[in-house]
Design an enzyme around this catalytic site. Structure first.
Site, PDB file in Angstrom:
ATOM      1  N   MET A 191     -28.958 -54.477 -61.829  1.00  0.00           N
ATOM      2  CA  MET A 191     -27.866 -54.078 -60.946  1.00  0.00           C
ATOM      3  C   MET A 191     -26.763 -55.132 -60.980  1.00  0.00           C
ATOM      4  O   MET A 191     -27.042 -56.342 -60.913  1.00  0.00           O
ATOM      5  CB  MET A 191     -28.363 -53.908 -59.515  1.00  0.00           C
ATOM      6  CG  MET A 191     -29.320 -52.740 -59.292  1.00  0.00           C
ATOM      7  SD  MET A 191     -28.597 -51.127 -59.690  1.00  0.00           S
ATOM      8  CE  MET A 191     -27.339 -50.982 -58.427  1.00  0.00           C
ATOM      9  N   SER A 210     -22.723 -41.552 -63.174  1.00  0.00           N
ATOM     10  CA  SER A 210     -23.432 -41.318 -61.910  1.00  0.00           C
ATOM     11  C   SER A 210     -22.768 -40.137 -61.205  1.00  0.00           C
ATOM     12  O   SER A 210     -21.533 -40.087 -61.114  1.00  0.00           O
ATOM     13  CB  SER A 210     -23.336 -42.555 -61.007  1.00  0.00           C
ATOM     14  OG  SER A 210     -23.695 -42.214 -59.668  1.00  0.00           O
ATOM     15  N   MET A 258     -33.433 -45.499 -54.926  1.00  0.00           N
ATOM     16  CA  MET A 258     -33.136 -46.617 -54.034  1.00  0.00           C
ATOM     17  C   MET A 258     -33.795 -46.274 -52.695  1.00  0.00           C
ATOM     18  O   MET A 258     -33.159 -45.766 -51.760  1.00  0.00           O
ATOM     19  CB  MET A 258     -31.613 -46.795 -53.878  1.00  0.00           C
ATOM     20  CG  MET A 258     -30.962 -47.378 -55.121  1.00  0.00           C
ATOM     21  SD  MET A 258     -29.191 -47.162 -55.174  1.00  0.00           S
ATOM     22  CE  MET A 258     -29.102 -45.550 -55.930  1.00  0.00           C
ATOM     23  N   ASP A 294     -28.271 -40.974 -58.196  1.00  0.00           N
ATOM     24  CA  ASP A 294     -28.544 -42.059 -57.235  1.00  0.00           C
ATOM     25  C   ASP A 294     -29.163 -41.514 -55.956  1.00  0.00           C
ATOM     26  O   ASP A 294     -28.478 -40.911 -55.134  1.00  0.00           O
ATOM     27  CB  ASP A 294     -27.234 -42.791 -56.905  1.00  0.00           C
ATOM     28  CG  ASP A 294     -26.784 -43.673 -58.046  1.00  0.00           C
ATOM     29  OD1 ASP A 294     -25.633 -43.539 -58.486  1.00  0.00           O
ATOM     30  OD2 ASP A 294     -27.600 -44.489 -58.510  1.00  0.00           O
ATOM     31  N   ASP A 328     -25.678 -51.260 -63.871  1.00  0.00           N
ATOM     32  CA  ASP A 328     -25.243 -50.263 -62.891  1.00  0.00           C
ATOM     33  C   ASP A 328     -24.476 -50.942 -61.765  1.00  0.00           C
ATOM     34  O   ASP A 328     -25.012 -51.793 -61.062  1.00  0.00           O
ATOM     35  CB  ASP A 328     -26.501 -49.576 -62.330  1.00  0.00           C
ATOM     36  CG  ASP A 328     -26.205 -48.495 -61.330  1.00  0.00           C
ATOM     37  OD1 ASP A 328     -27.166 -47.873 -60.852  1.00  0.00           O
ATOM     38  OD2 ASP A 328     -25.027 -48.265 -61.022  1.00  0.00           O
ATOM     39  N   MET A 348     -30.758 -42.243 -52.432  1.00  0.00           N
ATOM     40  CA  MET A 348     -30.730 -43.318 -51.438  1.00  0.00           C
ATOM     41  C   MET A 348     -31.363 -42.819 -50.146  1.00  0.00           C
ATOM     42  O   MET A 348     -31.078 -41.708 -49.699  1.00  0.00           O
ATOM     43  CB  MET A 348     -29.286 -43.756 -51.173  1.00  0.00           C
ATOM     44  CG  MET A 348     -28.576 -44.265 -52.408  1.00  0.00           C
ATOM     45  SD  MET A 348     -26.902 -44.825 -51.993  1.00  0.00           S
ATOM     46  CE  MET A 348     -26.224 -45.014 -53.647  1.00  0.00           C
ATOM     47  N   HIS A 369     -32.401 -42.780 -60.202  1.00  0.00           N
ATOM     48  CA  HIS A 369     -32.464 -44.149 -59.663  1.00  0.00           C
ATOM     49  C   HIS A 369     -32.901 -44.053 -58.208  1.00  0.00           C
ATOM     50  O   HIS A 369     -32.121 -43.637 -57.350  1.00  0.00           O
ATOM     51  CB  HIS A 369     -31.051 -44.754 -59.794  1.00  0.00           C
ATOM     52  CG  HIS A 369     -30.914 -46.132 -59.263  1.00  0.00           C
ATOM     53  ND1 HIS A 369     -29.674 -46.729 -59.142  1.00  0.00           N
ATOM     54  CD2 HIS A 369     -31.820 -47.048 -58.840  1.00  0.00           C
ATOM     55  CE1 HIS A 369     -29.836 -47.957 -58.651  1.00  0.00           C
ATOM     56  NE2 HIS A 369     -31.129 -48.168 -58.460  1.00  0.00           N
ATOM     57  N   HIS A 383     -26.900 -39.961 -64.471  1.00  0.00           N
ATOM     58  CA  HIS A 383     -27.535 -40.914 -63.554  1.00  0.00           C
ATOM     59  C   HIS A 383     -27.454 -40.344 -62.147  1.00  0.00           C
ATOM     60  O   HIS A 383     -26.364 -39.994 -61.666  1.00  0.00           O
ATOM     61  CB  HIS A 383     -26.799 -42.260 -63.633  1.00  0.00           C
ATOM     62  CG  HIS A 383     -27.411 -43.361 -62.842  1.00  0.00           C
ATOM     63  ND1 HIS A 383     -28.470 -44.117 -63.292  1.00  0.00           N
ATOM     64  CD2 HIS A 383     -27.077 -43.863 -61.623  1.00  0.00           C
ATOM     65  CE1 HIS A 383     -28.770 -45.029 -62.365  1.00  0.00           C
ATOM     66  NE2 HIS A 383     -27.952 -44.890 -61.356  1.00  0.00           N
TER      67      HIS A 383
HETATM   68  C1  DX5 Z   1     -24.843 -47.916 -56.410  1.00  0.00           C
HETATM   69  C2  DX5 Z   1     -25.359 -46.939 -57.448  1.00  0.00           C
HETATM   70  C3  DX5 Z   1     -24.485 -46.896 -58.653  1.00  0.00           C
HETATM   71  C4  DX5 Z   1     -23.073 -46.477 -58.321  1.00  0.00           C
HETATM   72  C5  DX5 Z   1     -22.161 -46.844 -59.447  1.00  0.00           C
HETATM   73  O1  DX5 Z   1     -25.845 -48.135 -55.471  1.00  0.00           O
HETATM   74  O2  DX5 Z   1     -26.655 -47.301 -57.874  1.00  0.00           O
HETATM   75  O3  DX5 Z   1     -25.037 -46.015 -59.634  1.00  0.00           O
HETATM   76  O4  DX5 Z   1     -23.013 -45.099 -58.117  1.00  0.00           O
HETATM   77  O5  DX5 Z   1     -20.873 -46.656 -58.981  1.00  0.00           O
HETATM   78  P1  DX5 Z   1     -19.703 -47.602 -59.502  1.00  0.00           P
HETATM   79  O6  DX5 Z   1     -19.687 -47.402 -61.014  1.00  0.00           O
HETATM   80  O7  DX5 Z   1     -18.486 -47.038 -58.818  1.00  0.00           O
HETATM   81  O8  DX5 Z   1     -20.037 -48.993 -59.111  1.00  0.00           O
HETATM   82 ZN    ZN Z   2     -27.544 -46.131 -59.691  1.00  0.00          ZN
END
Ligand code: DX5
Ligand code: ZN
Length: 234
Positions: free
Chosen positions: A156, A24, A84, A51, A191, A53, A82, A49
């Site tokens: 998750m 990520s 979110m 993320d 994840d 948000m 991803h 990956h």
């Molecule tokens: C959290 C993300 C993950 C996160 C993983 O909301 O979706 O992808 O970045 O980070 P670690 O591996 O540190 O949990």
């Molecule tokens: Zn993620």
């Protein structure tokens, strides 16, 4: 024979790579994103990956299409995006146009499985692999009708929003259940809190793609962290 479409090409690349660590970029140094992506690629990453948000679905805010476009300009690796966010339906086309190869949306933002199925169809029509994600408290029953008709299922192992959280083992039970369903051929992804201690259990439970954030970012060398994690993948 017609040339495989982009979605089939991405599927073939991920199939060849699996089981694969999906770093990520959440914790990367965005002031040097190109160099960070180059280092991850040199370390052995076969996909990235990203993320996204929105500050509503999760209590954090990261980036949008512009960072996906920037990453697209830096690498040929498949971009596993991803989402979110509360209203992914409004943005999936823009993320595809930004360069996303896999687009994953959360079950929790959909009214029901038919809405989720519509989102999957929309993403597939954009020639991207369509992923569905479920948070730790969400039971598999919430996706039992869509699971056999999507390209990736993300279980998750933390509540989404932040890196560095502890691994929730409920994800392992879901992965095993999905792996044992003969009608599910989606990539299985996990994840959150995946590290040296948990990564082996994730692949043993059936995970094909393992998202790693802090376990890659901590320490001084992506290459070393990647190599250590790769030795634990069963
Ligand atoms: C959290 C993300 C993950 C996160 C993983 O909301 O979706 O992808 O970045 O980070 P670690 O591996 O540190 O949990
Ligand atoms: Zn993620």
């Amino acid at each position: 024979m017609t040339a495989p479409n982009h979605r089939e090409q991405t599927r073939a690349r991920l199939r060849a790579a699996a089981p694969a660590i999906a770093p990520s970029i959440l914790l990367c140094d965005y002031a040097h994103l190109a160099q960070e992506i180059e280092r991850l690629e040199e370390a052995g990453a076969r996909l990235l990956h990203l993320d996204v948000m929105d500050g509503h679905f999760v209590p954090n805010f990261t980036f949008g299409m512009t960072i996906v476009e920037a990453a697209r300009r830096c690498t040929e690796l498949p971009l596993d995006v991803h989402l979110m966010m509360e209203r992914p339906d409004k943005y999936v086309r823009q993320f595809r146009e930004a360069g996303a190869d896999v687009i994953t949306v959360h079950e929790e933002v959909c009214r029901d499985q038919s809405e989720l199925a519509d989102l999957v169809a929309t993403i597939r029509d954009l020639d991207a692999l369509a992923g569905i994600a479920i948070n730790p408290p969400t039971p598999l029953e919430k996706i039992d009708q869509v699971a056999s008709n999507c390209d990736l299922i993300l279980c998750m192992s933390v509540m989404p929003g932040f890196g560095g959280q502890s691994f929730d083992r409920v994800a392992l039970e879901k992965l095993s259940t999905l792996r044992d369903r003969p009608d599910v051929d989606a990539f299985l992804e996990v994840d959150g809190g995946v590290n040296l201690e948990t990564i082996g259990e994730c692949t043993a439970a059936g995970a094909d793609l393992l998202v790693v954030g802090s376990a890659i970012s901590s320490g001084n060398s992506y290459r070393e962290r990647f190599a250590e994690l790769a030795t634990r993948i069963k």
